[in-house]
Design an enzyme around this catalytic site. Structure first.
Site, PDB file in Angstrom:
ATOM      1  N   SER A 227      35.612  63.251  38.535  1.00 22.45           N
ATOM      2  CA  SER A 227      34.794  62.042  38.520  1.00 22.45           C
ATOM      3  C   SER A 227      34.545  61.435  39.895  1.00 22.45           C
ATOM      4  O   SER A 227      33.601  60.678  40.078  1.00 22.45           O
ATOM      5  CB  SER A 227      35.432  61.002  37.598  1.00 22.45           C
ATOM      6  OG  SER A 227      36.772  60.786  37.977  1.00 22.45           O
TER       7      SER A 227
ATOM      8  N   GLU B  53      33.074  43.695  39.445  1.00 27.84           N
ATOM      9  CA  GLU B  53      34.512  43.778  39.667  1.00 27.84           C
ATOM     10  C   GLU B  53      34.808  45.200  40.101  1.00 27.84           C
ATOM     11  O   GLU B  53      34.061  46.124  39.781  1.00 27.84           O
ATOM     12  CB  GLU B  53      35.273  43.445  38.377  1.00 27.84           C
ATOM     13  CG  GLU B  53      35.443  44.607  37.384  1.00 27.84           C
ATOM     14  CD  GLU B  53      34.117  45.116  36.800  1.00 27.84           C
ATOM     15  OE1 GLU B  53      33.154  44.346  36.755  1.00 27.84           O
ATOM     16  OE2 GLU B  53      34.070  46.301  36.399  1.00 27.84           O
TER      17      GLU B  53
ATOM     18  N   LYS C 280      30.431  56.534  39.266  1.00 23.76           N
ATOM     19  CA  LYS C 280      30.110  55.111  39.079  1.00 23.76           C
ATOM     20  C   LYS C 280      28.640  54.790  39.323  1.00 23.76           C
ATOM     21  O   LYS C 280      28.067  53.907  38.684  1.00 23.76           O
ATOM     22  CB  LYS C 280      30.980  54.263  40.017  1.00 23.76           C
ATOM     23  CG  LYS C 280      32.462  54.258  39.663  1.00 23.76           C
ATOM     24  CD  LYS C 280      32.729  53.530  38.365  1.00 23.76           C
ATOM     25  CE  LYS C 280      34.224  53.392  38.084  1.00 23.76           C
ATOM     26  NZ  LYS C 280      34.461  52.833  36.735  1.00 23.76           N
TER      27      LYS C 280
END
Lengths: 269, 416
Positions: free
Chosen positions: B398, B131, B109
């Site tokens: 990830s 969000e 991210k």
């Protein structure tokens, strides 16, 4: 000429400000909607916007979000909203009905099928909050073919150039969103509305109605002085939500009382 | 083969009929998907963002600053790790893990939040909002906000606040305000609704850092571009380490940012198969899942047209996944398009299978994957044995699994 244009032109010729009201179909329960609609008309409402409940009403403040949630708890849908319109038309053939909602239920229904069914049910126009002119072409074709007006929002952030483009796609009326934010917000600034409307100038021959954050007769009157009409929603939805355990007659009466007060203020303009 | 890697690329580019770099088009469309489906108030902000991004994306100074942050703050390049023991155990293709879990803040991210924070800096806006589902994007946003001294509010579904309490506290320690969203299904989609409402209200001074490749144009494009560093690195690393391109790529798909980041630089390499793994929840047949590409229909939500999970009236339905980061009823529009044109295959993995892969990789490789990433790894468990030993799979690891320890302990009936 569409029913919306006729009503707004007539009001203008009489020197009268148009009053547009928004309620959510099926809120707080389905049987409350029809009597409330008739009461709105009785109290001098010119156009009724019927909110089509959606699971993800992105542009709504908490009050109208909860209205959508209450209606969805009763499984209210776009289809059942058309039924309500059909019922309404049995005794009222003069008050324009505008559906206001989000793209996905319309998309699921099918644009062409929706436009036909809506026209048949006596709907006059559609306002899809999340369908800007760039994405509306296919739906607009279907609406035009069925004679429905396509109503668009203009916002405080809309440039004049863009407002002209939006106006060229619009019919019925232009809806100016009076503040940056969601429905029912508390920071309406009449001076800012005036400045922006002055900046827009005369975009088209379409009437301009102003909404978002108009909660009382005094504000309605001040805003109406700047436009052809005002849109009132959250204050009605809030009242209806607070009466979920009461009879439909009482709900209709209470909403009618609020609207009556606003109507009198507008007629004082 | 390693030396001829570059030539292989150009050959593949010639033989490929689709110019993937031409998508999205100017209106933000990937075929019928994408676009800008937002209320009028936000159009100006999207135009502004699009203008800034169009100017900066090919600006060498901007790219240099981005690359510098990725190298010195995020710790890139992330390793491409050959999972030798797991490979031997499955007895098929060689498995390489792209170690996004080793990034600063523990997931992919941050690649995107670094990029968007740089954009925010150029707009001069002093406040950022985001969000978050699992909390990884929220943490990554709170992190860059702390570093740049920006005010930060993170919207998070009230149910997610409960199941990801560690990340909630991390965000608070970083100085962000975490706002629990109690409307709708109280998960990621509702957090996104609330962030959009905030943005419409505070559009003058607020930059919205969207965490995935969804939302209105240009977000799906710019988040993809920022995440594509994953695939660019993996491609070069695979050529350097294995001497050839991989045969298959596997990544989990919620909104789909880690998957598109890995896939995109390989799209023109026709020999590379790609698998996007959706959350099958309790099983696709139960309806309790988060797999719109497997069981959804195209529709409009959160500013774009894409595959969605909805009922017959077009209402968005609640999703289910053991991993909060995949618990989303939509998916990035580019994935919808890649599905339709057949370039990427999208498959479901159930909660149980993901949990089993979580345990397996933890015990076999000493790497604890996030439950999101465990979905991709569970598909590797199925795929690798069907391939030959000279073939290569790259799976995107990830994020790391520390944040999920309480969830797994709870499933085991253990109070930590």
């Amino acid at each position: 000429m569409s029913r919306i244009s006729q009503v707004l032109n007539h009001a203008k010729s009489q020197g009268r400000k148009a009053l547009v009201t928004y309620i959510v179909n099926g809120d707080p329960y389905p049987a409350a909607t029809l009597p409330t609609m008739h009461k709105l008309v009785e109290q001098g409402v010119d156009i009724i916007e019927l909110g089509v409940p959606f699971s993800d009403p992105m542009a709504e403040g908490p009050v109208i979000q909860q209205g959508h949630e209450r209606a969805l708890a009763h499984h209210v849908s776009l289809k059942s909203t058309l039924e309500v319109a059909r019922e309404f038309r049995k005794t009222n053939n003069h008050t324009p009905l505008v559906l206001m909602g989000y793209a996905n239920p319309v998309e699921r229904f099918g644009y062409e099928a929706f436009a036909k069914a809506a026209a048949e049910a006596g709907i006059d126009g559609l306002l899809t909050v999340d369908l800007p002119p760039e994405e509306v072409a296919v739906l607009k074709e279907a609406l035009d073919a069925s004679g429905l007006d396509n109503i668009f929002l203009l916002a405080p952030t809309t440039t004049v150039e863009r407002a002209r483009k939006i106006a060229s796609h619009a019919s019925g009326f232009l809806y100016y969103v009076s503040l940056k934010g969601v429905t029912g917000a508390g920071h309406l600034d009449v001076t800012a509305v005036k400045a922006k409307l002055d900046e827009f100038g005369q975009l088209t021959d379409l009437p301009v109605c102003v909404g978002f954050g108009i909660k009382d007769p005094a504000t309605a009157k001040a805003i109406a002085a700047l436009a052809d009409g005002v849109v009132v929603g959250s204050v009605l939805v809030e009242k209806m939500g607070s009466m979920a355990d009461q009879s439909q007659e009482k709900i209709a009466q209470a909403v009618g009382d609020i609207v009556g007060g606003i109507r009198r203020a507008l007629d004082d303009c | 083969m390693a030396q001829t890697g570059e030539e292989t690329v150009s050959e593949n580019k010639q033989s490929s009929t689709i110019d993937y770099s031409a998508f999205p088009n100017a209106e933000g469309h990937f075929g019928p998907y994408g676009g800008r489906f937002v209320s009028e108030t936000l159009i100006y902000a999207l135009d502004e963002l699009n203008a800034i991004y169009s100017r900066l994306k090919d600006d060498p100074d901007f790219q240099a600053e981005f690359d510098k942050d990725l190298a010195h703050y995020v710790g890139r390049p992330s390793p491409l790790y050959f999972a030798e023991r797991w490979t031997r155990e499955l007895g098929g293709a060689q498995i390489y893990l792209k170690r996004e879990d080793l990034n600063h803040t523990g997931a992919h991210k941050v690649n995107n939040t670094i990029g968007q924070a740089l954009l925010a800096k150029f707009t001069g806006k002093g406040r950022v909002i985001a969000e978050t589902g699992a909390g990884q994007h929220g943490v990554a946003t709170a992190t860059v906000a702390a570093r740049l001294g920006l005010k930060c509010r993170v919207y998070m579904g009230a149910d997610d606040v409960k199941r990801q309490s560690l990340n909630v506290y991390r965000m608070k320690l970083l100085g962000a305000e975490v706002f629990p969203v109690t409307s709708g299904s109280r998960t990621l989609k509702d957090a996104m609704n609330e962030a959009m409402r905030d943005w419409a209200t505070n559009v003058d001074d607020t930059f919205y850092i969207i965490g995935t490749v969804a939302g209105p144009h240009p977000y799906p494009q710019l988040v993809r571009d920022f995440q594509a560093v994953i695939g660019r690195e993996a491609r070069a690393q695979c050529l350097a380490q294995a001497g050839k391109l991989p045969d298959a790529l596997v990544a989990c798909v919620g909104g789909g940012s880690n998957a598109i980041g890995l896939f995109h630089p390989f799209l023109t390499d026709e020999s590379v198969s790609m698998y996007g793994v959706e959350a099958g929840g309790l099983g696709i047949e139960t309806g309790k899942h988060a797999a719109p590409l497997n069981k959804g229909v195209p529709g409009v939500l959160h500013g774009n047209r894409t595959y969605l999970m909805e009922d017959e009236n077009g209402q968005i339905i609640e999703t289910h996944s053991v991993s909060a980061g995949l618990d989303y009823p939509g998916v990035g529009p580019e994935h919808s398009w890649l599905k339709d044109i057949g370039r990427v295959k999208y498959v479901p993995i159930n909660d149980d299978e993901a949990l089993a892969a979580f345990r397996k990789v933890t015990r076999t490789e000493g790497i604890m994957p996030a439950l999101e990433s465990s979905h991709a790894l569970a598909y590797v468990e199925k795929l690798a044995p069907t391939m030959s030993k000279d073939q290569i799979i790259i799976a995107n690891l990830s994020g790391r699994g520390d944040k999920d320890i309480l969830t797994v302990a709870g499933i085991d009936g253990i109070t930590v």
